[in-house]
Scaffold this motif. Structure first.
Motif: not given
Lengths: 114, 109
Positions: B49, B54-55, B57, B62, B64, B72
């Motif tokens: 990330v 930001e996300v 999958k 999931t 983040q 995170s």
């Protein structure tokens, strides 16, 4: 084909012996590493090499000596093994920007010193 | 002082349950990575990330990245026994990775 391969997988030896662990990567990466994972699963860097040149040498006893004959190989030689050296040692490699593409690890060498 | 704090350290749940693992720091990071390590193997990269908020999958996982890029999280939906392993939050600096201490997840069938 295994991307990062280490040998041996298991190593049991007596105190005071000298042993080597070999590592090879076929990914074309420029940078290779040795990490040590202790009994609590914490991973800590020992050495990193970029194009056969030593970049990082953490506080590691000088009984540990890495050798990189070419950028695809990084071997670890350990002299006068001690009980506290027992751990799992991981070799890894990365591209120039590991922050984006990450590392590829070998499956580890479990060293037991008795 | 540990640069990356992960919680919980251990997590044992039943198959089908949801879970969240956290990674926190007082430092700001340009990026963070999550790895999973299975017994007898090396860590394997799951995701990177980069952007605050930001996300990402990855099937039932999931990830983040906090808005301030200091933390995170990893959320697993409907955990399966195959999710069992050590989940590691990692900062990839120049020529080295800095690992959190990891979260050991056990998913019981």
């Amino acid at each position: 084909d295994t991307a990062v391969s280490q040998t041996p997988k298991y190593l049991v030896t007596q105190m005071g012996n000298d042993k080597s662990i070999k590592c090879e990567q076929n990914l074309g990466h420029d940078t290779m590493y040795w990490y040590k994972q202790d009994s609590k699963k914490f991973l800590k860097i020992m050495f990193s090499y970029n194009n056969k040149e030593l970049i990082i040498n953490e506080t590691v006893p000088n009984r540990f000596s890495p050798k990189s004959p070419d950028k695809a190989h990084l071997n670890l030689h350990i002299n006068s093994l001690e009980l506290g050296d027992s751990a799992v040692y991981f070799c890894a490699s990365s591209q120039v920007t590991p922050g984006l593409y990450g590392y590829t690890f070998g499956s580890g060498t479990r060293l037991t010193v008795v | 002082t540990q640069l990356l704090e992960q919680s919980p350290q251990f997590l044992s749940i039943q198959e089908g349950e949801n879970l969240t693992v956290y990674c926190n720091s007082s430092s700001v990071f340009s990026s963070l990575q999550w790895y999973r390590q299975e017994p007898g193997e090396g860590p394997v990269l799951l995701v990177t990330v980069v952007t605050g908020g930001e996300v990402k999958k990855l099937k039932r996982l999931t990830f983040q990245f906090g808005d301030a890029r200091k933390d995170s999280s990893l959320h697993i939906t409907a955990a399966q026994p195959g999710d069992t392993g050590l989940y590691l939050c990692v900062w990839a600096g120049s020529y080295q990775l800095t690992f959190g201490k990891g979260t050991k997840l056990s998913v019981i069938p």
